[in-house]
Design a protein around this motif. Sequence first.
Motif, PDB file in Angstrom:
ATOM      1  N   GLY A  84       0.828  -1.195   0.000  1.00  0.00           N
ATOM      2  CA  GLY A  84       0.000   0.000   0.000  1.00  0.00           C
ATOM      3  C   GLY A  84       0.863   1.245   0.000  1.00  0.00           C
ATOM      4  N   LEU A  85       0.176   2.383   0.140  1.00  0.00           N
ATOM      5  CA  LEU A  85       0.849   3.679   0.121  1.00  0.00           C
ATOM      6  C   LEU A  85       0.211   4.560   1.180  1.00  0.00           C
ATOM      7  CD1 LEU A  85       2.843   5.597  -1.483  1.00  0.00           C
ATOM      8  CD2 LEU A  85       0.815   6.345  -2.724  1.00  0.00           C
ATOM      9  N   PHE A  86       1.032   5.092   2.069  1.00  0.00           N
ATOM     10  CA  PHE A  86       0.585   6.107   3.017  1.00  0.00           C
ATOM     11  C   PHE A  86       0.954   7.450   2.407  1.00  0.00           C
ATOM     12  CE2 PHE A  86       1.706   2.721   6.222  1.00  0.00           C
ATOM     13  CZ  PHE A  86       0.406   2.446   6.593  1.00  0.00           C
ATOM     14  N   ALA A  87       0.000   8.354   2.327  1.00  0.00           N
ATOM     15  CA  ALA A  87       0.297   9.671   1.771  1.00  0.00           C
ATOM     16  C   ALA A  87      -0.459  10.729   2.560  1.00  0.00           C
ATOM     17  CB  ALA A  87      -0.098   9.732   0.298  1.00  0.00           C
ATOM     18  N   ASN A  88       0.270  11.774   2.968  1.00  0.00           N
ATOM     19  CA  ASN A  88      -0.374  12.919   3.600  1.00  0.00           C
ATOM     20  C   ASN A  88       0.490  14.152   3.394  1.00  0.00           C
ATOM     21  OD1 ASN A  88       1.515  13.171   5.837  1.00  0.00           O
ATOM     22  ND2 ASN A  88       0.506  11.412   6.761  1.00  0.00           N
ATOM     23  N   SER A  89      -0.052  15.287   3.703  1.00  0.00           N
ATOM     24  CA  SER A  89       0.666  16.532   3.444  1.00  0.00           C
ATOM     25  C   SER A  89       1.788  16.796   4.444  1.00  0.00           C
ATOM     26  CB  SER A  89      -0.309  17.710   3.438  1.00  0.00           C
ATOM     27  OG  SER A  89      -0.976  17.790   4.681  1.00  0.00           O
ATOM     28  N   TRP A  90       1.802  16.099   5.582  1.00  0.00           N
ATOM     29  CA  TRP A  90       2.855  16.322   6.578  1.00  0.00           C
ATOM     30  C   TRP A  90       4.083  15.463   6.337  1.00  0.00           C
ATOM     31  CZ3 TRP A  90      -2.226  15.482   8.513  1.00  0.00           C
ATOM     32  CH2 TRP A  90      -2.857  16.650   8.911  1.00  0.00           C
ATOM     33  N   ASN A  91       3.863  14.190   6.000  1.00  0.00           N
ATOM     34  CA  ASN A  91       4.985  13.249   5.910  1.00  0.00           C
ATOM     35  C   ASN A  91       5.298  12.791   4.500  1.00  0.00           C
ATOM     36  OD1 ASN A  91       5.216  13.302   8.702  1.00  0.00           O
ATOM     37  ND2 ASN A  91       3.767  11.631   8.955  1.00  0.00           N
ATOM     38  N   GLY A  92       4.610  13.286   3.516  1.00  0.00           N
ATOM     39  CA  GLY A  92       4.868  12.855   2.147  1.00  0.00           C
ATOM     40  C   GLY A  92       4.261  11.499   1.854  1.00  0.00           C
ATOM     41  N   ARG A  93       4.969  10.691   1.072  1.00  0.00           N
ATOM     42  CA  ARG A  93       4.448   9.387   0.650  1.00  0.00           C
ATOM     43  C   ARG A  93       5.398   8.275   1.069  1.00  0.00           C
ATOM     44  NH1 ARG A  93       3.459  10.817  -5.599  1.00  0.00           N
ATOM     45  NH2 ARG A  93       5.699  11.030  -5.421  1.00  0.00           N
ATOM     46  N   THR A  94       4.828   7.243   1.686  1.00  0.00           N
ATOM     47  CA  THR A  94       5.592   6.068   2.094  1.00  0.00           C
ATOM     48  C   THR A  94       4.954   4.832   1.487  1.00  0.00           C
ATOM     49  OG1 THR A  94       6.200   7.108   4.189  1.00  0.00           O
ATOM     50  CG2 THR A  94       6.465   4.718   4.038  1.00  0.00           C
ATOM     51  N   LEU A  95       5.697   4.141   0.666  1.00  0.00           N
ATOM     52  CA  LEU A  95       5.255   2.890   0.060  1.00  0.00           C
ATOM     53  C   LEU A  95       5.608   1.762   1.021  1.00  0.00           C
ATOM     54  CD1 LEU A  95       4.207   1.628  -2.639  1.00  0.00           C
ATOM     55  CD2 LEU A  95       6.609   1.332  -3.244  1.00  0.00           C
ATOM     56  N   TRP A  96       4.684   0.810   1.217  1.00  0.00           N
ATOM     57  CA  TRP A  96       4.975  -0.306   2.114  1.00  0.00           C
ATOM     58  C   TRP A  96       4.572  -1.625   1.465  1.00  0.00           C
ATOM     59  CZ3 TRP A  96       1.025  -3.499   3.568  1.00  0.00           C
ATOM     60  CH2 TRP A  96      -0.266  -2.996   3.456  1.00  0.00           C
ATOM     61  N   ALA A  97       5.243  -2.664   1.893  1.00  0.00           N
ATOM     62  CA  ALA A  97       4.927  -4.021   1.446  1.00  0.00           C
ATOM     63  C   ALA A  97       5.155  -4.954   2.621  1.00  0.00           C
ATOM     64  CB  ALA A  97       5.811  -4.423   0.276  1.00  0.00           C
ATOM     65  N   ALA A  98       4.389  -6.034   2.673  1.00  0.00           N
ATOM     66  CA  ALA A  98       4.536  -7.019   3.741  1.00  0.00           C
ATOM     67  C   ALA A  98       4.576  -8.414   3.139  1.00  0.00           C
ATOM     68  CB  ALA A  98       3.379  -6.910   4.731  1.00  0.00           C
ATOM     69  N   VAL A  99       5.522  -9.207   3.611  1.00  0.00           N
ATOM     70  CA  VAL A  99       5.670 -10.597   3.169  1.00  0.00           C
ATOM     71  C   VAL A  99       5.479 -11.477   4.399  1.00  0.00           C
ATOM     72  CG1 VAL A  99       7.253 -12.287   2.178  1.00  0.00           C
ATOM     73  CG2 VAL A  99       7.276  -9.921   1.353  1.00  0.00           C
ATOM     74  N   ARG A 100       4.517 -12.395   4.332  1.00  0.00           N
ATOM     75  CA  ARG A 100       4.279 -13.309   5.455  1.00  0.00           C
ATOM     76  C   ARG A 100       5.519 -14.150   5.720  1.00  0.00           C
ATOM     77  NH1 ARG A 100      -0.072 -14.931   2.535  1.00  0.00           N
ATOM     78  NH2 ARG A 100      -1.852 -13.602   2.901  1.00  0.00           N
ATOM     79  N   ARG A 101       5.858 -14.313   6.988  1.00  0.00           N
ATOM     80  CA  ARG A 101       7.018 -15.125   7.361  1.00  0.00           C
ATOM     81  C   ARG A 101       6.685 -16.606   7.311  1.00  0.00           C
ATOM     82  NH1 ARG A 101      11.395 -12.626   9.801  1.00  0.00           N
ATOM     83  NH2 ARG A 101      11.767 -14.459  11.077  1.00  0.00           N
ATOM     84  N   THR A 102       5.433 -16.965   7.500  1.00  0.00           N
ATOM     85  CA  THR A 102       5.006 -18.362   7.410  1.00  0.00           C
ATOM     86  C   THR A 102       3.699 -18.425   6.641  1.00  0.00           C
ATOM     87  OG1 THR A 102       3.777 -18.217   9.479  1.00  0.00           O
ATOM     88  CG2 THR A 102       6.050 -19.016   9.617  1.00  0.00           C
ATOM     89  N   ALA A 103       3.446 -19.545   6.031  1.00  0.00           N
ATOM     90  CA  ALA A 103       2.180 -19.727   5.317  1.00  0.00           C
ATOM     91  C   ALA A 103       1.058 -19.884   6.331  1.00  0.00           C
ATOM     92  CB  ALA A 103       2.258 -20.967   4.428  1.00  0.00           C
ATOM     93  N   PRO A 104      -0.150 -19.351   6.031  1.00  0.00           N
ATOM     94  CA  PRO A 104      -1.251 -19.508   6.975  1.00  0.00           C
ATOM     95  C   PRO A 104      -1.642 -20.974   7.116  1.00  0.00           C
ATOM     96  CG  PRO A 104      -2.023 -18.557   4.919  1.00  0.00           C
ATOM     97  CD  PRO A 104      -0.518 -18.645   4.838  1.00  0.00           C
ATOM     98  N   ALA A 105      -2.076 -21.345   8.307  1.00  0.00           N
ATOM     99  CA  ALA A 105      -2.537 -22.714   8.541  1.00  0.00           C
ATOM    100  C   ALA A 105      -3.819 -22.948   7.744  1.00  0.00           C
ATOM    101  CB  ALA A 105      -2.792 -22.925  10.029  1.00  0.00           C
ATOM    102  N   THR A 106      -4.078 -24.188   7.385  1.00  0.00           N
ATOM    103  CA  THR A 106      -5.249 -24.517   6.580  1.00  0.00           C
ATOM    104  C   THR A 106      -6.524 -23.994   7.215  1.00  0.00           C
ATOM    105  OG1 THR A 106      -4.123 -26.489   5.818  1.00  0.00           O
ATOM    106  CG2 THR A 106      -6.492 -26.405   5.469  1.00  0.00           C
ATOM    107  N   GLY A 107      -6.632 -24.066   8.526  1.00  0.00           N
ATOM    108  CA  GLY A 107      -7.832 -23.606   9.209  1.00  0.00           C
ATOM    109  C   GLY A 107      -8.030 -22.105   9.144  1.00  0.00           C
ATOM    110  N   ASP A 108      -6.974 -21.348   8.804  1.00  0.00           N
ATOM    111  CA  ASP A 108      -7.072 -19.894   8.742  1.00  0.00           C
ATOM    112  C   ASP A 108      -7.438 -19.371   7.364  1.00  0.00           C
ATOM    113  OD1 ASP A 108      -6.375 -19.789  11.372  1.00  0.00           O
ATOM    114  OD2 ASP A 108      -4.249 -19.385  10.989  1.00  0.00           O
TER     115      ASP A 108
END
Length: 92
Positions: A60-84
């Motif tokens: 995603g992207l955080f954007a505002n007039s105070w801090n500018g724009r920050t691009l972010w990404a997240a990678v799961r460290r483990t695969a979700p369990a089947t029940g999840d």
Amino acid sequence: MPASEPRAEGIAARLSAAGLTPRVEHHHVVTSIEAEVPEALSAESWREVLEVVAEADRFGLFANSWNGRTLWAAVRRTAPATGDVRGPGRQR
């Protein structure tokens, strides 16, 4: 090393190659990558950056007039369990 770390490090390396300065943080559930996006980023660079973060599990992207724009990404460290794992219409 969790299998997700090379993937997260690869995303960070490609963002760096695109001219951004990524920060990588390892959390319990995800590895996060963040980078400030300069105002002068060209349309071609935007396309490249979006292709890179699309390889993450979430982004995603955080954007505002105070801090500018920050691009972010997240990678799961483990695969979700089947029940999840829930399909469309199965979420609580």
